[in-house]
Motif scaffolding. Structure first.
Motif, mmCIF file in Angstrom:
data_model
loop_
_atom_site.group_PDB
_atom_site.id
_atom_site.type_symbol
_atom_site.label_atom_id
_atom_site.label_comp_id
_atom_site.label_asym_id
_atom_site.label_seq_id
_atom_site.Cartn_x
_atom_site.Cartn_y
_atom_site.Cartn_z
ATOM 1 N N LEU A 1 18.841 -15.570 11.247
ATOM 2 C CA LEU A 1 18.236 -14.913 10.088
ATOM 3 C C LEU A 1 16.743 -14.873 10.322
ATOM 4 N N LYS A 2 16.187 -13.684 10.249
ATOM 5 C CA LYS A 2 14.769 -13.491 10.519
ATOM 6 C C LYS A 2 14.117 -12.755 9.359
ATOM 7 N N ALA A 3 12.873 -13.132 9.069
ATOM 8 C CA ALA A 3 12.102 -12.435 8.040
ATOM 9 C C ALA A 3 10.667 -12.278 8.502
ATOM 10 N N SER A 4 10.085 -11.139 8.164
ATOM 11 C CA SER A 4 8.659 -10.922 8.355
ATOM 12 C C SER A 4 7.976 -11.310 7.042
ATOM 13 N N LEU A 5 7.097 -12.298 7.099
ATOM 14 C CA LEU A 5 6.458 -12.800 5.882
ATOM 15 C C LEU A 5 5.266 -11.920 5.540
ATOM 16 N N ASP A 6 5.372 -11.228 4.412
ATOM 17 C CA ASP A 6 4.328 -10.290 3.999
ATOM 18 C C ASP A 6 2.995 -11.001 3.768
ATOM 19 N N ASP A 7 3.036 -12.256 3.311
ATOM 20 C CA ASP A 7 1.807 -12.971 2.999
ATOM 21 C C ASP A 7 1.002 -13.326 4.245
ATOM 22 N N THR A 8 1.686 -13.614 5.342
ATOM 23 C CA THR A 8 1.005 -14.083 6.553
ATOM 24 C C THR A 8 1.082 -13.107 7.715
ATOM 25 N N LYS A 9 1.943 -12.096 7.592
ATOM 26 C CA LYS A 9 2.168 -11.116 8.659
ATOM 27 C C LYS A 9 2.636 -11.787 9.949
ATOM 28 N N LYS A 10 3.622 -12.693 9.787
ATOM 29 C CA LYS A 10 4.215 -13.381 10.925
ATOM 30 C C LYS A 10 5.732 -13.312 10.815
ATOM 31 N N ASP A 11 6.400 -13.273 11.964
ATOM 32 C CA ASP A 11 7.854 -13.178 12.022
ATOM 33 C C ASP A 11 8.473 -14.542 12.333
ATOM 34 N N TYR A 12 9.304 -15.027 11.414
ATOM 35 C CA TYR A 12 9.993 -16.303 11.580
ATOM 36 C C TYR A 12 11.501 -16.074 11.688
ATOM 37 N N TYR A 13 12.155 -16.980 12.419
ATOM 38 C CA TYR A 13 13.612 -16.925 12.480
ATOM 39 C C TYR A 13 14.167 -18.341 12.406
ATOM 40 N N ALA A 14 15.458 -18.430 12.138
ATOM 41 C CA ALA A 14 16.155 -19.709 12.182
ATOM 42 C C ALA A 14 17.595 -19.466 12.595
ATOM 43 N N LEU A 15 18.186 -20.461 13.220
ATOM 44 C CA LEU A 15 19.594 -20.434 13.590
ATOM 45 C C LEU A 15 20.413 -21.112 12.508
ATOM 46 N N GLY A 16 21.602 -20.573 12.255
ATOM 47 C CA GLY A 16 22.440 -21.175 11.236
ATOM 48 C C GLY A 16 23.860 -20.671 11.295
ATOM 49 N N THR A 17 24.615 -20.981 10.231
ATOM 50 C CA THR A 17 26.028 -20.636 10.135
ATOM 51 C C THR A 17 26.241 -19.688 8.967
ATOM 52 N N TYR A 18 26.964 -18.613 9.224
ATOM 53 C CA TYR A 18 27.242 -17.600 8.211
ATOM 54 C C TYR A 18 28.661 -17.761 7.698
ATOM 55 N N ASP A 19 28.794 -17.892 6.370
ATOM 56 C CA ASP A 19 30.097 -17.962 5.719
ATOM 57 C C ASP A 19 30.353 -16.619 5.049
ATOM 58 N N SER A 20 31.229 -15.814 5.645
ATOM 59 C CA SER A 20 31.472 -14.473 5.119
ATOM 60 C C SER A 20 32.258 -14.500 3.817
ATOM 61 N N ASP A 21 32.960 -15.617 3.532
ATOM 62 C CA ASP A 21 33.716 -15.715 2.279
ATOM 63 C C ASP A 21 32.794 -15.872 1.072
ATOM 64 N N THR A 22 31.710 -16.630 1.269
ATOM 65 C CA THR A 22 30.765 -16.855 0.168
ATOM 66 C C THR A 22 29.493 -16.025 0.315
ATOM 67 N N ASN A 23 29.385 -15.276 1.440
ATOM 68 C CA ASN A 23 28.202 -14.460 1.710
ATOM 69 C C ASN A 23 26.921 -15.291 1.705
ATOM 70 N N THR A 24 26.998 -16.471 2.334
ATOM 71 C CA THR A 24 25.836 -17.340 2.423
ATOM 72 C C THR A 24 25.604 -17.756 3.874
ATOM 73 N N TRP A 25 24.358 -18.036 4.162
ATOM 74 C CA TRP A 25 23.945 -18.506 5.485
ATOM 75 C C TRP A 25 23.230 -19.838 5.309
ATOM 76 N N THR A 26 23.562 -20.816 6.169
ATOM 77 C CA THR A 26 22.992 -22.159 6.069
ATOM 78 C C THR A 26 22.277 -22.498 7.368
ATOM 79 N N PRO A 27 21.004 -22.897 7.311
ATOM 80 C CA PRO A 27 20.279 -23.208 8.554
ATOM 81 C C PRO A 27 20.823 -24.468 9.207
#
Length: 518
Positions: free
Chosen positions: A210-236
């Motif tokens: 999951l990656k996001a570009s932070l509008d406040d800092t103009k930097k791109d962060y990512y993290a590795l995690g697990t995606y649960d398609s049943d609950t539509n949630t991602w956990t780092p």
């Protein structure tokens, strides 16, 4: 013109790339349009006519970032953010006018646009940048970036036809204090193989980025995690390395990135917009602003298991045309060694380095609170660093961009290795950024220190340890240009010599980028 990437899929044996562009001296963003180009190798490109322009009430203030999805029947759907005549951010859909056209020159906007408007509780200017769709059972899902106050969030919408959508309960993920998430990206990586994965893949042996570009800092962060398609949630995997507070794609000038899947070569490719760090006045004078970085292949780091690896696509090697190789160069503490390699404004450099083992043993503690950005850059001297290369330097080194390692050691013997780029002496110009970039790079066991540097006149892209840590820099030399540019090895450590066990330097040709003769 300014550029931000909206990569498209591989189509008709070529690469299709959309980007939005705007005039940097425009008073408003209403001039934003979508240009597009095509390539067969991701390196050489043909510019095509504008793909989309702001010509409807739902995008009159700008055709903004979006994503393409290649469907199983061969059709393509493009979902993009439009800024309305009331400056409300909405999501719109467009389709190729003629799928038999290999260049996809013409696009048709859906007559029912917009297909999505900001849901209750979301600000009208905090709803943008839909991802490529992923398929879950018989439905498709897209992720859109937003925020609640200062908490960055990722919303999930479900669709079957890309024309009507349902907002799913809850959030894919949220991280307090990270602000607005834009240009969100969400994709799988294999933990067992080196190949990339289609966006919809999930299951055993898969992590999700999951990656996001932070509008406040103009930097791109990512993290590795697990995606649960049943609950539509991602956990780092590690909450301390969550999106926006942990690992960055790149520790230099690198923003608004996006990945896509190459189904022919089975790889995931990352592209990013590299903004300028000179003045707006300079940008207007030269008539352009912003470049695309070299496309990178993204894989899971199977050694550390805590990060991804980024590496230039193999196609960039097609620009290599001659090389010089050095073996076993000893760089003593406090020394600088010039390298006679000819022209040095366009290079591809690979280097393997080792620190004197005796210096490790004799050094009880060194620079345990070191930080690239707050240090004295390449001019600072520690027991075990800095050491590396000076690129885009003139003969007297009045201008130079230093790319280097710096090793810190605790009393417990634990080592931290930093990878940095120092722009403080990169230019004599006084209207350019001269930061020191960088971060820690994981180095395991008996690994050598390795770096690869791509140099192209006013930009450097540096990769440490196979792409665990990356740094992109915009530099603006005034003296170290054309035939006056030089290349040096340096070691500014006080207690260790450095052995360069392998150093290979390729001269690089320019990529071919020109209008397509329609």
């Amino acid at each position: 013109m300014g550029y931000e990437s909206i990569p498209g899929p591989m189509y008709y044996k070529g690469w299709y790339h959309l980007f939005y562009q705007y005039n940097p001296d425009a008073a408003v963003w209403g001039n934003i349009t979508w240009g597009h180009s095509v390539s067969k190798d991701l390196i050489n490109w043909l510019d095509l006519p504008f793909a989309m322009v702001p010509d409807h009430w739902y995008d009159i203030n700008g055709v903004w970032t979006g994503s393409s999805t290649l469907l199983s029947n061969g059709s393509i759907v493009m979902i993009y953010t439009g800024s309305t005549n009331q400056s409300v951010q909405v999501q719109n859909v467009a389709f190729p006018a003629n799928l038999s056209d290999p260049l996809l020159v013409d696009w048709v906007k859906y007559s029912g646009n917009p297909v999505l408007t900001p849901p209750p509780g979301i600000g009208v200017k905090d709803f943008r940048d839909p991802t490529t769709a992923l398929q879950v059972s018989d439905k498709w899902q897209i992720v859109i970036g937003s925020r609640f106050n200062t908490t960055g969030i990722a919303l999930v919408y479900e669709t079957t036809d890309f024309l009507s959508y349902k907002l799913l309960d809850g959030l894919l993920h949220e991280v307090p204090t990270t602000g607005m998430w834009e240009c969100v990206d969400f994709y799988p990586v294999s933990t067992t193989a080196a190949n990339g994965l289609d966006t919809s893949v999930n299951g055993p042996g898969v992590k999700h980025v999951l990656k996001a570009s932070l509008d406040d800092t103009k930097k791109d962060y990512y993290a590795l995690g697990t995606y649960d398609s049943d609950t539509n949630t991602w956990t780092p995997d590690d909450p301390e390395l969550d999106v926006g507070i942990g690992i960055r794609y790149d520790y230099g000038k690198y923003y608004a990135s996006k990945t896509f899947y190459d189904q022919n070569k089975k790889r995931r490719i990352l592209w990013s917009w590299i903004g300028e760090t000179d003045s707006e006045t300079a940008d207007i004078k030269k008539g352009w602003s912003g470049v695309q970085g070299i496309p990178r292949v993204v894989t899971f780091d199977q050694k550390t298991k805590t990060n991804i690896l980024q590496w230039p696509v193999q196609e960039v090697e097609s620009l290599r045309h001659s090389s010089v190789e050095f073996d076993k160069i000893q760089v003593e503490a406090g020394s600088i060694i010039p390298l006679d390699v000819g022209t040095t404004t366009q290079l591809d450099i690979t280097a393997d380095l080792e620190i004197d083992a005796k210096a490790f043993e004799e050094t009880t503690e060194a620079d345990v609170i070191y930080n690239c950005s707050t240090s004295n850059g390449a001019a600072g001297r520690g027991a075990l660093g800095p050491f590396g290369l000076l690129v885009l330097a003139d003969e007297s080194r009045s201008e130079q961009t230093a790319i280097y390692f710096y090793v810190a050691k605790g009393t417990d013997g634990h080592l931290k290795t930093f990878f940095c780029t120092d722009k403080s002496r990169s230019s004599k110009a006084d209207d350019v950024g001269k930061e020191v970039y960088g971060s820690i790079v994981p180095v395991l066991g008996s690994e050598k220190l390795t770096m690869r540097i791509l140099v192209d006149h006013s930009i450097t892209e540096a990769f440490a340890q196979g792409g665990r840590t990356c740094i992109t820099s915009r530099v603006y030399p005034t003296k170290a240009i054309d035939g006056a540019a030089r290349l040096f090895l340096f070691n500014n450590a006080t207690q260790t010599s450095v052995s360069v066990t392998s150093l290979k330097i390729w001269q690089m040709k320019s990529a071919s980028i020109h209008p397509y003769p329609l």
